[in-house]
Design a protein around this motif. Structure first.
Motif, PDB file in Angstrom:
ATOM      1  N   LEU A  82     101.571 -24.010 -52.438  1.00  0.00           N
ATOM      2  CA  LEU A  82     102.303 -23.228 -53.324  1.00  0.00           C
ATOM      3  C   LEU A  82     101.227 -22.587 -54.580  1.00  0.00           C
ATOM      4  O   LEU A  82     100.543 -23.385 -55.298  1.00  0.00           O
ATOM      5  CB  LEU A  82     103.474 -23.816 -54.123  1.00  0.00           C
ATOM      6  CG  LEU A  82     104.389 -23.037 -54.812  1.00  0.00           C
ATOM      7  CD1 LEU A  82     105.279 -22.294 -53.779  1.00  0.00           C
ATOM      8  CD2 LEU A  82     105.393 -23.776 -55.589  1.00  0.00           C
ATOM      9  N   PRO A  83     101.145 -21.429 -54.484  1.00  0.00           N
ATOM     10  CA  PRO A  83     100.208 -20.769 -55.321  1.00  0.00           C
ATOM     11  C   PRO A  83     100.725 -21.050 -56.682  1.00  0.00           C
ATOM     12  O   PRO A  83     102.011 -21.112 -57.291  1.00  0.00           O
ATOM     13  CB  PRO A  83     100.280 -19.183 -55.233  1.00  0.00           C
ATOM     14  CG  PRO A  83     101.056 -18.975 -53.761  1.00  0.00           C
ATOM     15  CD  PRO A  83     101.831 -20.299 -53.580  1.00  0.00           C
ATOM     16  N   GLU A  84      99.653 -21.065 -57.597  1.00  0.00           N
ATOM     17  CA  GLU A  84     100.084 -21.613 -59.178  1.00  0.00           C
ATOM     18  C   GLU A  84     101.014 -20.695 -59.800  1.00  0.00           C
ATOM     19  O   GLU A  84     101.859 -20.922 -60.724  1.00  0.00           O
ATOM     20  CB  GLU A  84      98.797 -21.662 -59.884  1.00  0.00           C
ATOM     21  CG  GLU A  84      98.640 -22.079 -61.136  1.00  0.00           C
ATOM     22  CD  GLU A  84      99.243 -23.459 -61.653  1.00  0.00           C
ATOM     23  OE1 GLU A  84      99.124 -24.362 -60.394  1.00  0.00           O
ATOM     24  OE2 GLU A  84      99.619 -23.828 -62.664  1.00  0.00           O
ATOM     25  N   LEU A 248      95.297 -13.825 -47.883  1.00  0.00           N
ATOM     26  CA  LEU A 248      95.472 -15.273 -47.685  1.00  0.00           C
ATOM     27  C   LEU A 248      94.153 -16.199 -48.229  1.00  0.00           C
ATOM     28  O   LEU A 248      94.222 -17.400 -49.036  1.00  0.00           O
ATOM     29  CB  LEU A 248      95.671 -15.656 -46.388  1.00  0.00           C
ATOM     30  CG  LEU A 248      97.014 -15.166 -45.913  1.00  0.00           C
ATOM     31  CD1 LEU A 248      97.292 -15.362 -44.354  1.00  0.00           C
ATOM     32  CD2 LEU A 248      98.269 -15.748 -46.634  1.00  0.00           C
ATOM     33  N   ALA A 249      92.975 -15.855 -48.043  1.00  0.00           N
ATOM     34  CA  ALA A 249      91.771 -16.529 -48.656  1.00  0.00           C
ATOM     35  C   ALA A 249      91.871 -16.393 -50.069  1.00  0.00           C
ATOM     36  O   ALA A 249      91.290 -17.310 -50.613  1.00  0.00           O
ATOM     37  CB  ALA A 249      90.445 -15.765 -48.034  1.00  0.00           C
ATOM     38  N   ARG A 250      92.423 -15.434 -50.806  1.00  0.00           N
ATOM     39  CA  ARG A 250      92.563 -15.535 -52.189  1.00  0.00           C
ATOM     40  C   ARG A 250      93.320 -16.378 -52.843  1.00  0.00           C
ATOM     41  O   ARG A 250      93.298 -17.114 -53.649  1.00  0.00           O
ATOM     42  CB  ARG A 250      92.729 -13.969 -52.687  1.00  0.00           C
ATOM     43  CG  ARG A 250      91.563 -13.107 -52.811  1.00  0.00           C
ATOM     44  CD  ARG A 250      91.809 -11.551 -52.964  1.00  0.00           C
ATOM     45  NE  ARG A 250      92.770 -11.224 -53.997  1.00  0.00           N
ATOM     46  CZ  ARG A 250      93.337 -10.020 -54.115  1.00  0.00           C
ATOM     47  NH1 ARG A 250      92.817  -9.093 -53.080  1.00  0.00           N
ATOM     48  NH2 ARG A 250      93.826  -9.733 -55.243  1.00  0.00           N
ATOM     49  N   LEU A 251      94.352 -16.730 -52.170  1.00  0.00           N
ATOM     50  CA  LEU A 251      95.455 -17.612 -52.494  1.00  0.00           C
ATOM     51  C   LEU A 251      94.738 -18.765 -52.137  1.00  0.00           C
ATOM     52  O   LEU A 251      95.030 -19.902 -53.199  1.00  0.00           O
ATOM     53  CB  LEU A 251      96.514 -17.510 -51.526  1.00  0.00           C
ATOM     54  CG  LEU A 251      97.713 -16.517 -51.499  1.00  0.00           C
ATOM     55  CD1 LEU A 251      98.825 -16.479 -50.642  1.00  0.00           C
ATOM     56  CD2 LEU A 251      98.186 -16.175 -52.941  1.00  0.00           C
ATOM     57  N   ASP A 252      93.819 -18.940 -51.128  1.00  0.00           N
ATOM     58  CA  ASP A 252      93.504 -20.342 -50.685  1.00  0.00           C
ATOM     59  C   ASP A 252      92.320 -20.612 -51.922  1.00  0.00           C
ATOM     60  O   ASP A 252      91.879 -21.896 -52.004  1.00  0.00           O
ATOM     61  CB  ASP A 252      92.899 -20.505 -49.181  1.00  0.00           C
ATOM     62  CG  ASP A 252      93.620 -20.499 -48.400  1.00  0.00           C
ATOM     63  OD1 ASP A 252      95.012 -20.908 -48.565  1.00  0.00           O
ATOM     64  OD2 ASP A 252      93.674 -20.031 -47.315  1.00  0.00           O
ATOM     65  N   ALA A 253      91.833 -19.685 -52.475  1.00  0.00           N
ATOM     66  CA  ALA A 253      90.703 -19.954 -53.547  1.00  0.00           C
ATOM     67  C   ALA A 253      91.342 -20.151 -54.794  1.00  0.00           C
ATOM     68  O   ALA A 253      90.854 -20.153 -55.875  1.00  0.00           O
ATOM     69  CB  ALA A 253      89.701 -18.769 -53.527  1.00  0.00           C
ATOM     70  N   GLY A 254      92.605 -20.248 -54.878  1.00  0.00           N
ATOM     71  CA  GLY A 254      93.423 -20.414 -56.135  1.00  0.00           C
ATOM     72  C   GLY A 254      93.570 -19.036 -57.139  1.00  0.00           C
ATOM     73  O   GLY A 254      93.939 -19.238 -58.214  1.00  0.00           O
ATOM     74  N   GLN A 255      93.375 -18.049 -56.427  1.00  0.00           N
ATOM     75  CA  GLN A 255      93.550 -16.588 -57.046  1.00  0.00           C
ATOM     76  C   GLN A 255      94.924 -16.111 -57.052  1.00  0.00           C
ATOM     77  O   GLN A 255      95.423 -16.356 -55.990  1.00  0.00           O
ATOM     78  CB  GLN A 255      92.482 -15.890 -56.681  1.00  0.00           C
ATOM     79  CG  GLN A 255      91.110 -16.008 -56.932  1.00  0.00           C
ATOM     80  CD  GLN A 255      90.360 -15.122 -56.044  1.00  0.00           C
ATOM     81  OE1 GLN A 255      90.511 -14.145 -55.592  1.00  0.00           O
ATOM     82  NE2 GLN A 255      89.004 -15.442 -55.897  1.00  0.00           N
ATOM     83  N   ALA A 256      95.500 -15.508 -58.012  1.00  0.00           N
ATOM     84  CA  ALA A 256      96.882 -15.048 -58.097  1.00  0.00           C
ATOM     85  C   ALA A 256      96.566 -13.598 -57.356  1.00  0.00           C
ATOM     86  O   ALA A 256      95.373 -13.072 -57.675  1.00  0.00           O
ATOM     87  CB  ALA A 256      97.237 -14.887 -59.407  1.00  0.00           C
ATOM     88  N   LEU A 257      97.408 -13.135 -56.821  1.00  0.00           N
ATOM     89  CA  LEU A 257      97.423 -11.766 -56.266  1.00  0.00           C
ATOM     90  C   LEU A 257      98.198 -10.839 -57.367  1.00  0.00           C
ATOM     91  O   LEU A 257      98.854 -11.161 -58.353  1.00  0.00           O
ATOM     92  CB  LEU A 257      98.270 -11.731 -54.988  1.00  0.00           C
ATOM     93  CG  LEU A 257      97.801 -12.620 -53.909  1.00  0.00           C
ATOM     94  CD1 LEU A 257      98.558 -12.372 -52.742  1.00  0.00           C
ATOM     95  CD2 LEU A 257      96.278 -12.013 -53.573  1.00  0.00           C
TER      96      LEU A 257
END
Ligand SMILES: Cc1cc2nc3c(=O)[nH]c(=O)nc-3n(C[C@H](O)[C@H](O)[C@H](O)COP(=O)(O)OP(=O)(O)OC[C@H]3O[C@@H](n4cnc5c(N)ncnc54)[C@H](O)[C@@H]3O)c2cc1C
Ligand code: SF4
Length: 257
Positions: A82-84, A248-257
């Protein structure tokens, strides 16, 4: 969904119902009586009673019939955390920031915000069902597992393979645009799909349909969308897929969109 109107036309009775302060039968009888006396229009009375009998009582039946195995289902094999930003509301996606921000502030969001904004995003992004279920259970004032779980795991995440609802409620940003006033104040562009500033819901929607083709394409209720996917020029389809991959890669890297 209208900004500055967190409750809009909703009744705000779920918490009172779930702790037993209101009785479903009594409520339905009162609304039925109000219609018979000409005090409310038929569509309002019918819609309200249907939410209670057709949804609340229906999901209650599913929970008690299918638990405890139901809680562990993951039909689409999701594995993303789940994204932060679900815990902070810090995202550039205006609809998400509004729904999450309101949720954290009021402990309330209405059904379309839960289903088609925060839920839709979790579905499209492939979030682990138990993680998103825990979130819904933690943040809403009306949250009880017997009603939260079938709604989240079944209706939102399609993790029961279609037992509760016959198709996933997946939608692109266009749907959110039609149903809200969020997009005009958003820094993403709802009319774009592959560009850097394109609404993330758009590419994620097609990415979801492409990656789950084996599980979903035989569903007659999705025939039309798969036909339009197949009608897309191959180059365009690749660009959409790549944009989805990069989000999705940005989410996996812990980045918010
Ligand atoms: C992912 C997700 C999680 C949810 N979790 C919960 C939860 O933990 N507890 C909860 O009570 N509801 C839950 N719901 C259902 C619904 O969103 C809330 O009942 C509703 O938003 C409560 O606000 P309201 O009283 O203003 O409802 P209104 O929109 O005014 O509807 C009137 C009543 O109908 C009933 N109702 C409507 N839709 C549903 C539904 N899908 N399932 C069950 N009852 C329904 C509720 O009792 C609600 O109070 C969830 C929905 C989703 C999509
Ligand atoms: S453009 Fe996309 S992210 Fe922004 S508010 Fe609209 S649907 Fe949400």
């Amino acid at each position: 969904m209208a900004e500055g109107e967190p409750y809009l036309f909703h009744a705000r009775i779920s918490a009172a119902l779930n702790i037993g302060l209101l009785d479903v039968r009594r409520l339905c009888d009162d609304v039925d009586k109000a219609w018979r006396e000409g005090r409310v229009p038929l569509n309002a009375a019918e819609g309200f009673i249907r939410q209670l009998i057709g949804w609340r009582e229906y999901v209650r039946g599913i929970y008690w019939q299918r638990m405890p195995a139901y809680a562990g289902l993951n039909h689409l094999n999701n594995d993303r955390a789940l994204p932060e930003f679900y815990w902070t509301g810090h995202t550039r996606m205006r609809c998400m920031a509004q729904a999450i921000g309101q949720t954290l502030r009021l402990g309330y969001a209405h059904h379309i915000q839960r289903l088609m904004v925060t839920g839709n995003f979790a579905l499209l992004a492939g979030i682990v069902p138990t993680a998103i279920c825990e979130w819904y259970l933690a943040v809403y004032m009306d949250a009880f597992e017997w009603v939260e779980l079938p709604n989240t795991l079944g209706m939102v995440m399609h993790a029961d393979g279609g037992y509760l609802g016959s198709k996933p409620y997946c939608a692109s940003g266009r749907y959110i645009q039609r149903m809200s006033d969020h997009c005009k104040a958003c820094s993403y562009r709802v009319d774009q799909v592959t560009e850097e500033e394109a609404c993330p819901f758009n590419a994620l929607y097609w990415h979801f349909l492409i990656r789950h083709r084996p599980q979903l394409s035989a569903n007659p209720r999705l025939a039309l969308v798969y036909r339009s996917l197949d009608g897309m020029p191959a180059g365009r389809r690749d660009a959409v897929w790549q944009r989805g991959q990069s989000l999705l890669a940005r989410l996996d890297a812990g980045q918010a969109l």
